[in-house]
Motif scaffolding. Structure first.
Motif, PDB file in Angstrom:
ATOM      1  N   GLY A 196     -18.483  -5.519 -11.090  1.00 12.08           N
ATOM      2  CA  GLY A 196     -18.587  -4.477 -12.380  1.00 12.08           C
ATOM      3  C   GLY A 196     -19.300  -4.831 -13.797  1.00 12.08           C
ATOM      4  N   ARG A 197     -19.371  -4.687 -14.518  1.00  7.90           N
ATOM      5  CA  ARG A 197     -19.714  -5.829 -15.913  1.00  7.90           C
ATOM      6  C   ARG A 197     -19.751  -4.846 -16.716  1.00  7.90           C
ATOM      7  NH1 ARG A 197     -26.584  -5.548 -13.662  1.00  7.90           N
ATOM      8  NH2 ARG A 197     -25.025  -4.142 -12.691  1.00  7.90           N
ATOM      9  N   LEU A 198     -18.991  -5.931 -17.506  1.00  9.02           N
ATOM     10  CA  LEU A 198     -18.462  -5.044 -18.884  1.00  9.02           C
ATOM     11  C   LEU A 198     -19.505  -5.550 -20.179  1.00  9.02           C
ATOM     12  CD1 LEU A 198     -16.155  -4.057 -20.638  1.00  9.02           C
ATOM     13  CD2 LEU A 198     -15.324  -6.740 -21.586  1.00  9.02           C
ATOM     14  N   VAL A 199     -19.800  -4.800 -21.080  1.00  8.79           N
ATOM     15  CA  VAL A 199     -20.562  -5.015 -22.202  1.00  8.79           C
ATOM     16  C   VAL A 199     -20.014  -4.355 -23.202  1.00  8.79           C
ATOM     17  CG1 VAL A 199     -23.248  -4.565 -23.130  1.00  8.79           C
ATOM     18  CG2 VAL A 199     -22.698  -4.736 -20.932  1.00  8.79           C
ATOM     19  N   VAL A 200     -19.816  -5.423 -24.524  1.00  9.41           N
ATOM     20  CA  VAL A 200     -18.715  -4.150 -25.393  1.00  9.41           C
ATOM     21  C   VAL A 200     -19.478  -4.976 -26.433  1.00  9.41           C
ATOM     22  CG1 VAL A 200     -16.860  -4.558 -27.077  1.00  9.41           C
ATOM     23  CG2 VAL A 200     -16.861  -4.223 -24.433  1.00  9.41           C
ATOM     24  N   ALA A 201     -20.039  -4.197 -27.570  1.00  7.25           N
ATOM     25  CA  ALA A 201     -20.761  -4.335 -28.596  1.00  7.25           C
ATOM     26  C   ALA A 201     -19.831  -3.813 -30.232  1.00  7.25           C
ATOM     27  CB  ALA A 201     -22.222  -3.458 -29.623  1.00  7.25           C
ATOM     28  N   ASP A 202     -19.146  -5.262 -30.785  1.00  2.00           N
ATOM     29  CA  ASP A 202     -18.902  -4.149 -31.356  1.00  2.00           C
ATOM     30  C   ASP A 202     -18.452  -5.418 -33.386  1.00  2.00           C
ATOM     31  OD1 ASP A 202     -16.410  -2.835 -33.236  1.00  2.00           O
ATOM     32  OD2 ASP A 202     -15.085  -3.528 -31.058  1.00  2.00           O
ATOM     33  N   LEU A 203     -17.492  -5.015 -34.368  1.00  2.00           N
ATOM     34  CA  LEU A 203     -17.631  -5.528 -35.825  1.00  2.00           C
ATOM     35  C   LEU A 203     -16.646  -6.235 -36.067  1.00  2.00           C
ATOM     36  CD1 LEU A 203     -18.879  -2.044 -37.459  1.00  2.00           C
ATOM     37  CD2 LEU A 203     -20.218  -4.018 -37.326  1.00  2.00           C
ATOM     38  N   ALA A 204     -15.744  -6.851 -34.823  1.00  2.00           N
ATOM     39  CA  ALA A 204     -14.390  -7.440 -35.259  1.00  2.00           C
ATOM     40  C   ALA A 204     -14.231  -7.787 -34.412  1.00  2.00           C
ATOM     41  CB  ALA A 204     -13.749  -6.919 -36.115  1.00  2.00           C
TER      42      ALA A 204
END
Length: 254
Positions: A196-204
């Motif tokens: 499975g794939r993890l895709v996390v966009a964030d500022l910090a």
């Protein structure tokens, strides 16, 4: 960019000061600074330059923020989701789904699958509420494949190895405390299926997320998402991507 029918509001924390008040204060302040700079310019050039630069900086920041929250993030996430190459029968989990900007874009790619959103529905977007996300799902024509839960990212109500893809957009950094943010990433690794794939966009803390995943044997990567996800000068968004290793091994990036 895919067209969307629903209104996904503005990102930000409006629990203390409502969004209309924030907009009014920002517009008034920028206008006042620029007008003051114009009045000072004939006799006090240095002061005018300082005041004008401050007003220009605030104006540019506001313009970048509005473009990113209303246009840029949709452009970027359309590309990210398309790049996953989904078959259409997967289960996709959005951690901190808010009003559904990413969740419902994913649901459109899952005619035979499920898009699951979890949130605690606090004011990280204007009018953030489960009822508004359900209404948006209806407007986008994907309510039949969307499932919503009121739940904390640090304690996901799902079994181990139960979802194919986890996405998260600008949500993990809102969790108070580094240990709790690390727990959210741990929960994501728990519920993802092998492969499975993890895709996390964030500022910090995206560097910390990559380190945490690599300590688990994941081949995690981090990159800057570019100008379309800038929230102001120097306020960029980074993406963490990784694939859950199969039992007894490691995996590359999906």
């Amino acid at each position: 960019m895919r067209e969307h029918r629903a209104d996904y509001g503005f990102d930000g924390d409006y629990r203390v000061v409502p969004a209309p008040a924030v907009a009014a204060i920002t517009a008034t302040t920028c206008t006042a600074l620029l007008l003051t700079a114009a009045r000072l310019a004939p006799r006090h050039r240095l002061a005018a330059l300082a005041v004008g630069a401050t007003g220009a900086f605030m104006t540019i920041t506001a313009a970048m923020f509005i473009r990113t929250t209303r246009i840029g993030k949709f452009e970027v996430w359309a590309q990210l989701l398309s790049g996953l190459g989904l078959r259409g029968d997967e289960t996709v989990l959005d951690m901190g789904c808010g009003r559904g900007a990413v969740l419902l874009a994913a649901a459109k790619l899952l005619p035979r699958g499920r898009a699951i959103g979890v949130d605690i529905w606090r004011a990280d977007q204007t009018h953030n509420a489960e009822s508004n996300t359900r209404a948006n799902a209806e407007l986008e024509g994907v309510a039949d494949r969307v499932e919503l839960h009121t739940a904390d990212m640090t304690n996901l109500p799902f079994p181990d190895d139960s979802v194919d893809v986890i996405v998260s957009s600008l949500a993990v950094h809102n969790i108070p405390g580094r240990p709790a943010r690390a727990k959210a990433i741990s929960e994501a690794t728990r519920v993802l299926r092998p492969g499975g794939r993890l895709v996390v966009a964030d500022l910090a803390e995206t560097t910390s997320h990559v380190r945490q995943l690599r300590e688990l044997g994941w081949n995690a990567r981090r990159r800057n998402l570019g100008w379309r996800m800038w929230w102001g000068p120097g306020m960029s968004t980074h993406l963490v991507t990784a694939t859950k290793p199969a039992a007894g091994g490691t995996a590359g990036i999906g």
